[in-house]
Each structure stands twice: as structure tokens, then as C-alpha cells.
Motif scaffolding. Sequence first.
Motif, PDB file in Angstrom:
ATOM      1  N   MET A   1     -11.284  -0.791  -5.533  1.00 62.75           N
ATOM      2  CA  MET A   1     -10.663  -0.099  -4.411  1.00 62.75           C
ATOM      3  C   MET A   1      -9.678   0.959  -4.924  1.00 62.75           C
ATOM      4  O   MET A   1      -9.101   0.794  -5.996  1.00 62.75           O
ATOM      5  CB  MET A   1      -9.910  -1.110  -3.549  1.00 62.75           C
ATOM      6  N   ALA A   2      -9.512   2.039  -4.173  1.00 61.24           N
ATOM      7  CA  ALA A   2      -8.520   3.059  -4.534  1.00 61.24           C
ATOM      8  C   ALA A   2      -7.159   2.375  -4.672  1.00 61.24           C
ATOM      9  O   ALA A   2      -6.703   1.719  -3.743  1.00 61.24           O
ATOM     10  CB  ALA A   2      -8.467   4.147  -3.469  1.00 61.24           C
ATOM     11  N   HIS A   3      -6.551   2.503  -5.835  1.00 65.25           N
ATOM     12  CA  HIS A   3      -5.251   1.854  -6.031  1.00 65.25           C
ATOM     13  C   HIS A   3      -4.373   2.727  -6.928  1.00 65.25           C
ATOM     14  O   HIS A   3      -4.850   3.630  -7.607  1.00 65.25           O
ATOM     15  CB  HIS A   3      -5.416   0.447  -6.613  1.00 65.25           C
ATOM     16  N   CYS A   4      -3.086   2.437  -6.875  1.00 61.60           N
ATOM     17  CA  CYS A   4      -2.135   3.127  -7.747  1.00 61.60           C
ATOM     18  C   CYS A   4      -1.268   2.081  -8.436  1.00 61.60           C
ATOM     19  O   CYS A   4      -1.133   0.955  -7.961  1.00 61.60           O
ATOM     20  CB  CYS A   4      -1.298   4.151  -6.989  1.00 61.60           C
TER      21      CYS A   4
ATOM     22  N   VAL B   1      -6.009   1.473   3.718  1.00 58.03           N
ATOM     23  CA  VAL B   1      -6.735   2.172   2.650  1.00 58.03           C
ATOM     24  C   VAL B   1      -7.824   3.049   3.266  1.00 58.03           C
ATOM     25  O   VAL B   1      -8.050   4.182   2.828  1.00 58.03           O
ATOM     26  CB  VAL B   1      -7.300   1.173   1.618  1.00 58.03           C
TER      27      VAL B   1
ATOM     28  N   ALA C   1      -4.527   5.435   2.434  1.00 58.43           N
ATOM     29  CA  ALA C   1      -3.538   4.784   1.566  1.00 58.43           C
ATOM     30  C   ALA C   1      -4.217   4.316   0.284  1.00 58.43           C
ATOM     31  O   ALA C   1      -5.445   4.266   0.201  1.00 58.43           O
ATOM     32  CB  ALA C   1      -2.906   3.592   2.281  1.00 58.43           C
ATOM     33  N   GLN C   2      -3.396   3.989  -0.693  1.00 58.38           N
ATOM     34  CA  GLN C   2      -3.888   3.373  -1.920  1.00 58.38           C
ATOM     35  C   GLN C   2      -3.291   1.980  -2.023  1.00 58.38           C
ATOM     36  O   GLN C   2      -2.118   1.771  -1.688  1.00 58.38           O
ATOM     37  CB  GLN C   2      -3.488   4.187  -3.145  1.00 58.38           C
ATOM     38  N   LEU C   3      -4.081   1.047  -2.496  1.00 53.57           N
ATOM     39  CA  LEU C   3      -3.595  -0.302  -2.726  1.00 53.57           C
ATOM     40  C   LEU C   3      -2.677  -0.305  -3.939  1.00 53.57           C
ATOM     41  O   LEU C   3      -3.001   0.282  -4.971  1.00 53.57           O
ATOM     42  CB  LEU C   3      -4.786  -1.245  -2.985  1.00 53.57           C
TER      43      LEU C   3
ATOM     44  N   VAL D   1       0.869  -1.168   0.000  1.00 56.92           N
ATOM     45  CA  VAL D   1       0.000   0.000   0.000  1.00 56.92           C
ATOM     46  C   VAL D   1       0.908   1.220   0.000  1.00 56.92           C
ATOM     47  O   VAL D   1       2.083   1.136   0.353  1.00 56.92           O
ATOM     48  CB  VAL D   1      -0.963   0.043   1.209  1.00 56.92           C
TER      49      VAL D   1
ATOM     50  N   ASP E   1       0.780   8.698  -0.599  1.00 56.20           N
ATOM     51  CA  ASP E   1       1.454   9.689  -1.454  1.00 56.20           C
ATOM     52  C   ASP E   1       2.643   9.093  -2.206  1.00 56.20           C
ATOM     53  O   ASP E   1       3.710   9.701  -2.279  1.00 56.20           O
ATOM     54  CB  ASP E   1       1.891  10.894  -0.622  1.00 56.20           C
TER      55      ASP E   1
ATOM     56  N   SER F   1      -4.141  -4.156   4.902  1.00 54.94           N
ATOM     57  CA  SER F   1      -4.198  -3.282   3.725  1.00 54.94           C
ATOM     58  C   SER F   1      -5.533  -2.543   3.673  1.00 54.94           C
ATOM     59  O   SER F   1      -5.574  -1.336   3.405  1.00 54.94           O
ATOM     60  CB  SER F   1      -4.009  -4.094   2.436  1.00 54.94           C
TER      61      SER F   1
ATOM     62  N   GLY G   1      -5.446  -3.662  -9.023  1.00 51.02           N
ATOM     63  CA  GLY G   1      -6.726  -3.128  -8.562  1.00 51.02           C
ATOM     64  C   GLY G   1      -7.622  -4.131  -7.866  1.00 51.02           C
ATOM     65  O   GLY G   1      -8.748  -3.807  -7.503  1.00 51.02           O
TER      66      GLY G   1
END
Length: 148
Positions: free
Chosen positions: A78-81, A34, A38-40, A9, A12, A30, A65
Motif C-alpha cells: 500500500m502507498a505508505h510513508c 488512502v 492519503a499515505q499509510l 495516515v 502531504d 485508514s 508498509g
Amino acid sequence: MTQLHANCVAFDGQGILLRGPSGSGKSDLSLRLVSRGAQLVSDDRTDISLKDGLLLASAPQTLAGLIEIRGMGIVAGMAHCRHAEIRVIVDLVEPGTNDIIERMPDPATETLHGIDVPVWKVNAFETSAPEKIETALAVATGKMRIVS
């Protein structure tokens, strides 16, 4: 590139690699991180590579994702990068095992692709686990420090 059995995770773009055996709480923790902003990056398998001197974590393309939530199944959306710079490794210690978390441990690091990364042990199921991990990231990025 190396692939690890781990979650990642990021806050920024600053990655936290969560390692541990199946059932140790990687995905559960995780999810909690999140929910704290945080982003996954990856769930269960994490690709590790070195690019321009940075140690990067990313999800294998087929898993990007996605997160497996025990009791629900595989969840998308889910919010992910796409990737994050690995700044800290957290080894998850299962409750009831012989692996003891020292009260005041000496600093530990692990070298991945020639980059030294701080390593901390945390019990994923402790209520304070997300706060401990955010503190470990703050120490790793120089926002906080350990006083000897």
C-alpha cells in the motif's frame, strides 16, 4: 519514544492519528483515507517521537508498509510513508456505545511529548467519516476554521 495502539495516515506529510479499541475501524478508515490520497504511516501500532520540535509518527520497523485488512489478512504494497508530523488525533467511537459525539463540542487537545494536538471524536463507520477527518486536518493546519 512512545508507542500507541493507533493507526496513522498522512496527507502531504500531515499526520492523522486514529485511536480506538480493536474493531473500532482504524484500519477500515485508514483504507478509505488512502483511497482518497492519503499515505499509510502505521497500522495498529504507532511510534511517537519528538524531533526538532515536531511531533512525529512512524511505524515500528517490522510493521512498516503493512496493514491488516479484516477478512483478508496482512497486506503489503500500500502507498505508505516513513513518518508524518502529527497534526490531529481522532478518537474512534464505536456505534452503540455510551460514548456520545457532541453536536458542537468545545475544542479539545491532548499533550504528547509537550506538544498540544487537537482531538476529535468520529464514528469510523459513518459514510462521512473520511470527510470529517479531512476537515479536522484542515482546521488543525489553519486551512479552515471553526466558527463560534
